[in-house]
Design a protein around this motif. Structure first.
Motif, PDB file in Angstrom:
ATOM      1  N   SER A  11     -14.807   3.894 -14.317  1.00 10.97           N
ATOM      2  CA  SER A  11     -14.333   4.180 -12.972  1.00 10.97           C
ATOM      3  C   SER A  11     -12.844   4.510 -12.984  1.00 10.97           C
ATOM      4  O   SER A  11     -12.058   3.923 -13.748  1.00 10.97           O
ATOM      5  N   GLN A  12     -12.449   5.446 -12.110  1.00 15.78           N
ATOM      6  CA  GLN A  12     -11.045   5.771 -11.934  1.00 15.78           C
ATOM      7  C   GLN A  12     -10.390   4.869 -10.887  1.00 15.78           C
ATOM      8  O   GLN A  12      -9.175   4.908 -10.701  1.00 15.78           O
ATOM      9  N   LYS A  15      -9.977  -0.637 -13.149  1.00 16.80           N
ATOM     10  CA  LYS A  15      -9.778  -0.654 -14.604  1.00 16.80           C
ATOM     11  C   LYS A  15     -10.619  -1.775 -15.204  1.00 16.80           C
ATOM     12  O   LYS A  15     -10.447  -2.935 -14.851  1.00 16.80           O
ATOM     13  N   GLU A 247     -17.354   1.838  -5.556  1.00 12.73           N
ATOM     14  CA  GLU A 247     -15.947   2.229  -5.384  1.00 12.73           C
ATOM     15  C   GLU A 247     -15.599   2.352  -3.905  1.00 12.73           C
ATOM     16  O   GLU A 247     -14.516   1.911  -3.477  1.00 12.73           O
TER      17      GLU A 247
END
Length: 255
Positions: A11-12, A15, A247
């Motif tokens: 995932s961006q 972290k 997200e």
């Protein structure tokens, strides 16, 4: 924002540091991130209790980890909360196990009470030979009344809201509805009472990342069990990107 478990690997947004049972194996920078993080996502069963003890906010809750893959504790909680649940009893030791057929008539359900998932530890006990075979498995006997049905519901709750719900219909000649056992998904209307019971169960037990399995019996919903290590086939079938959903829930502050 950081995570230890692999749920959001790549995932961006979050972290992922990975799980290291020796805390000293994290770099000094990673240790600092862990200590300063407002929330640690998917802290793993090893660290969830430790972070909770130091009042570090985590997701999912420590209760999620405490009850995962433990049907014994789940059943005890359902009874404490007076939630509708199939008649279930645990039998410990040889003497108690000899009383199983005094209290349960064939056929009934027997389960491996800890560590089993995906329907692999669930057995339909049709007669004495089946029971003898099941009792060769070490540990307590988890015995549950058999309520014939060809379908049940999987209701997935993340945070405090239902993110997905569907019917699971058993394959031909199969009593288990698990997708891993050939069960089929249907998104046809689910009864509101079942959805409400799933939310009530998750909230009362402080489970905030869970699949609640619900069946209908005599027109009313009944909790079967909770799955904290649920699969993502339902999300794929619904056209939902599971990682992007997580997200979005994180970025909007819902988890």
């Amino acid at each position: 924002m950081i995570a230890l478990g692999a749920r959001l690997k790549g995932s961006q947004v979050v972290k992922t540091l990975g799980f290291k049972p020796n805390f000293c194996d994290y770099t000094h920078g990673e240790m600092d991130l862990i200590r300063r993080a407002d929330t640690i996502y998917w802290p793993t069963a090893f660290y969830a209790g430790l972070f909770s003890a130091m009042n570090k906010k985590i997701f999912p809750s420590v209760n999620n980890y405490d009850f995962a893959l433990d049907k014994i504790k789940q059943t005890a909680m359902f009874k404490l909360l007076d939630l509708p649940h199939p008649r279930t009893k645990l039998f410990y030791g040889k003497t108690q196990k000899q009383r199983i057929t005094d209290l349960f008539k064939f056929p009934f359900i027997a389960k491996i009470p800890r560590g089993s998932s995906r329907g692999k530890g669930v057995f339909l006990i049709k007669g004495q030979n089946d029971l003898i075979t099941y009792l060769k498995i070490p540990g307590p006997a988890y015995i549950q009344e058999y309520i014939p049905t060809q379908r049940d519901m999987r209701i997935l709750i993340i945070g405090r809201e239902i993110v997905l719900a569907f019917w699971r219909t058993a394959a031909d000649n199969e009593f288990r509805t698990n997708l891993s056992q050939g069960g089929k998904i249907s998104f046809s209307n689910l009864p509101s009472q079942a959805l409400e019971l799933a939310l009530q169960t998750a909230r009362c037990c402080n489970w905030n990342d869970v699949g609640i399995d619900i069946m209908e019996h005599q027109g009313k919903p009944m909790v079967i069990e909770a799955n904290m290590k649920y699969g993502t086939q339902g999300f794929k079938a619904a056209g939902i990107d599971y990682q992007k959903l997580l997200e979005r829930l994180i970025l909007t502050g819902k988890i």
